[in-house]
Design a protein around this motif. Sequence first.
Motif, mmCIF file in Angstrom:
data_model
loop_
_atom_site.group_PDB
_atom_site.id
_atom_site.type_symbol
_atom_site.label_atom_id
_atom_site.label_comp_id
_atom_site.label_asym_id
_atom_site.label_seq_id
_atom_site.Cartn_x
_atom_site.Cartn_y
_atom_site.Cartn_z
ATOM 1 N N ALA A 17 0.966 -1.269 -0.075
ATOM 2 C CA ALA A 17 -0.044 0.071 -0.061
ATOM 3 C C ALA A 17 0.832 1.233 -0.093
ATOM 4 N N LYS A 18 1.911 1.205 0.848
ATOM 5 C CA LYS A 18 2.701 2.543 0.885
ATOM 6 C C LYS A 18 3.381 2.797 -0.550
ATOM 7 N N ALA A 19 3.716 1.567 -1.279
ATOM 8 C CA ALA A 19 4.633 1.759 -2.372
ATOM 9 C C ALA A 19 3.694 2.230 -3.526
ATOM 10 N N ALA A 20 2.250 1.664 -3.323
ATOM 11 C CA ALA A 20 1.117 1.967 -4.440
ATOM 12 C C ALA A 20 0.663 3.545 -4.159
ATOM 13 N N SER A 21 1.041 4.085 -2.866
ATOM 14 C CA SER A 21 0.522 5.350 -2.712
ATOM 15 C C SER A 21 -0.786 5.612 -2.976
ATOM 16 N N GLY A 22 -1.908 4.774 -2.522
ATOM 17 C CA GLY A 22 -3.209 4.959 -2.726
ATOM 18 C C GLY A 22 -3.910 4.254 -3.816
ATOM 19 N N ALA A 23 -3.008 3.642 -4.667
ATOM 20 C CA ALA A 23 -3.458 3.116 -5.870
ATOM 21 C C ALA A 23 -3.835 1.642 -5.415
ATOM 22 N N LEU A 24 -3.775 1.079 -4.493
ATOM 23 C CA LEU A 24 -4.275 -0.152 -3.784
ATOM 24 C C LEU A 24 -5.769 -0.196 -3.884
ATOM 25 N N GLU A 25 -6.259 1.222 -3.239
ATOM 26 C CA GLU A 25 -7.771 1.250 -3.359
ATOM 27 C C GLU A 25 -8.417 1.636 -4.561
#
Length: 268
Positions: free
Chosen positions: A166-174
């Motif tokens: 989630a941290k690496a995705a910077s919000g994109a996981l959602e």
Amino acid sequence: MARNEEQSRGPVRERALRGRAGRMRGGRGSGRTGAPVRLWGRHAVEAVLVNPDRTIRKLWATRDALAELEGEVPSGLAVDYAQAVDLARLVARDAPHQGIVIECDPLPLLGLDDLEPADPARPIVVLDQVTDPHNVGAILRSAAAFNAAAIVTQDRHSPPESGVVAKAASGALEIVPWLRVVNLSRALEEMEDAGYWRIGLAGEAEASFAEALPAGPVALVLGAEGEGLRHNVAQHCDVLARLPISAAMESLNVSNAAAVALYAIATR
């Protein structure tokens, strides 16, 4: 190639993916247990707070971090104020929590049958045994930036949903649906049936990525660093293609390769 170029550039078939490849259930393979997950970092937490598909259990934060959040904390959600040193005990060692940690239920399980019909403007990203959570998170971020429809991984040999992803995705996981399937080769067969042209990235391929791009929907298939695509997965691609990188470098990091390829698809 499994299909010729003329077929790949024909009209898009409005056929939904059926999901015969199966979806992960319970804790099979990738560590899915249904237990709550802890995510951290400002952008990851902000995205969770506005995601209606999330069930939030708890939020810890420093007062400064909470004041910097964009948007409001949902009414009824209690916040436990804490010091940064206390938050460090809630997350992975040396994790950059930025003063905020959230605990929530995992995202709902999704399969191929949850996707909308194929759209030329919205590629699918297929990851073949890409296990590094930082890479998967970075690929999710690029997928969100270039409007990908989903990423697809096998239920085994892929990382679980986690704070690192989630941290690496910077919000994109959602934002980007993450589909986990039992059989990746069968999933690629279903993508073919649904009208996707399946391009596998391989440094040794003869065709360039630009030459391999069709006008229609694309499934971009990437393998693990070093090992590349497994033979059976490569056999289920319509074409293998290479990115035009300098001879001074042997290859790109898989997340960088994904970003370059997604940009090329978006701007063809």
